[in-house]
Motif scaffolding. Sequence first.
Motif, short mmCIF file in Angstrom:
data_model
loop_
_atom_site.label_atom_id
_atom_site.label_comp_id
_atom_site.label_asym_id
_atom_site.label_seq_id
_atom_site.Cartn_x
_atom_site.Cartn_y
_atom_site.Cartn_z
N LEU A 1 20.23 50.57 41.23
CA LEU A 1 20.84 50.88 42.10
C LEU A 1 21.84 50.68 43.12
O LEU A 1 22.62 49.98 42.97
CB LEU A 1 19.22 49.93 43.17
N GLY B 1 19.12 54.11 41.75
CA GLY B 1 18.23 54.64 43.21
C GLY B 1 19.45 54.35 43.95
O GLY B 1 20.72 53.72 44.33
N THR C 1 19.96 54.00 48.00
CA THR C 1 19.29 53.41 49.44
C THR C 1 20.05 53.37 50.62
O THR C 1 21.15 52.77 50.15
CB THR C 1 18.21 52.71 49.44
N THR D 1 11.60 58.94 51.52
CA THR D 1 11.95 58.80 50.54
C THR D 1 11.88 60.20 50.02
O THR D 1 11.47 60.63 50.44
CB THR D 1 11.08 57.93 49.84
N ARG E 1 12.68 62.36 45.91
CA ARG E 1 12.80 62.35 44.68
C ARG E 1 14.33 63.60 44.63
O ARG E 1 13.86 64.31 45.33
CB ARG E 1 11.54 62.55 44.34
N ARG F 1 15.41 57.51 42.79
CA ARG F 1 14.39 57.48 44.59
C ARG F 1 15.51 57.10 45.07
O ARG F 1 16.59 56.72 44.39
CB ARG F 1 13.31 56.95 43.58
N ILE F 2 15.49 58.18 46.63
CA ILE F 2 15.93 58.16 47.33
C ILE F 2 15.54 57.52 48.84
O ILE F 2 13.87 58.07 48.71
CB ILE F 2 17.43 59.10 48.68
N VAL F 3 16.43 56.54 49.66
CA VAL F 3 15.33 55.61 50.80
C VAL F 3 16.00 55.42 52.17
O VAL F 3 16.54 54.99 51.71
CB VAL F 3 14.34 54.34 49.65
N GLY G 1 11.96 48.55 49.83
CA GLY G 1 12.64 49.84 49.79
C GLY G 1 13.94 49.45 48.76
O GLY G 1 13.91 50.24 47.92
N TRP H 1 11.77 49.54 45.49
CA TRP H 1 10.89 50.70 45.13
C TRP H 1 12.41 52.17 44.54
O TRP H 1 11.87 52.67 43.73
CB TRP H 1 10.16 51.70 46.10
N ALA H 2 13.35 51.88 44.38
CA ALA H 2 14.44 53.07 44.83
C ALA H 2 14.43 52.78 43.29
O ALA H 2 14.56 53.78 42.57
CB ALA H 2 15.30 53.56 45.42
#
Length: 236
Positions: free
Chosen positions: A56, A83, A85, A193, A195, A200-202, A225, A228-229
């Motif tokens: 992340l 990820g 974010t 968000t 993909r 994954r980007i938030v 976030g 999740w990312a």
Amino acid sequence: MTRKQALVVRGGWEGHEPVKATELFLPFLERSGYDVRVEESTEVYADVAAMARTDLVVQCISMAEIAAEELAGLGTAVVAGTGFTGWHGGIADSFRASSDYLHLVGGQFATHPGKEPCERHGGPEDNYLPHTVNITELGREHPITAGIEDFELDTEQYWVLHDDLIDVLATTTHPTRPWQPWQRPVTSPAIWTRRWGAGRIVVTTPGHSLDVLENPHVRTVIERGMLWATRTASES
């Protein structure tokens, strides 16, 4: 259990207090099972081995510039599953001169409309407006925003230019005002968000100041976030 690897990259315009802002979230990351590395520049993005180990990236860099090899390293890592974010200008107003960065993130700050000219006094509060963050139908089901109702803020309201590859979890609407040049309300994504390859980007656009980051709704979205990312997050 193997601990997850988080990389916090901060810097840029000091008005967004990148050090104090990111320090708010370091305890959460550590409690959530992350080993956290903090860097004060984007040079680490060009370190292929370091990025390959990173699950992340939390970025808080407003404006500034990024070298081509650094941006390429970040993009490669995200495509491979890292990820990515951040909040406010630290992710949505970073590296304005880079179209490739905009392509990665999917949306970019354009402006934050201000108060009526007679109410402005030259400080940051000139751009603080009461507004609502509206959770979308998708947002009501998404793990980042599920259970969060529409909420009110009095801070900068980001007007965002964006593409349609983002999944919008919340919006905010800029109304018409006599002193503004637009003739109909404009709705911007406030939380989204994206993909990108396996990554994954938030993006959470509220977060101009520490008090906004400490708002329970904003803080919950940012923290969820991050989880999740993360590369190891379960699919949903």
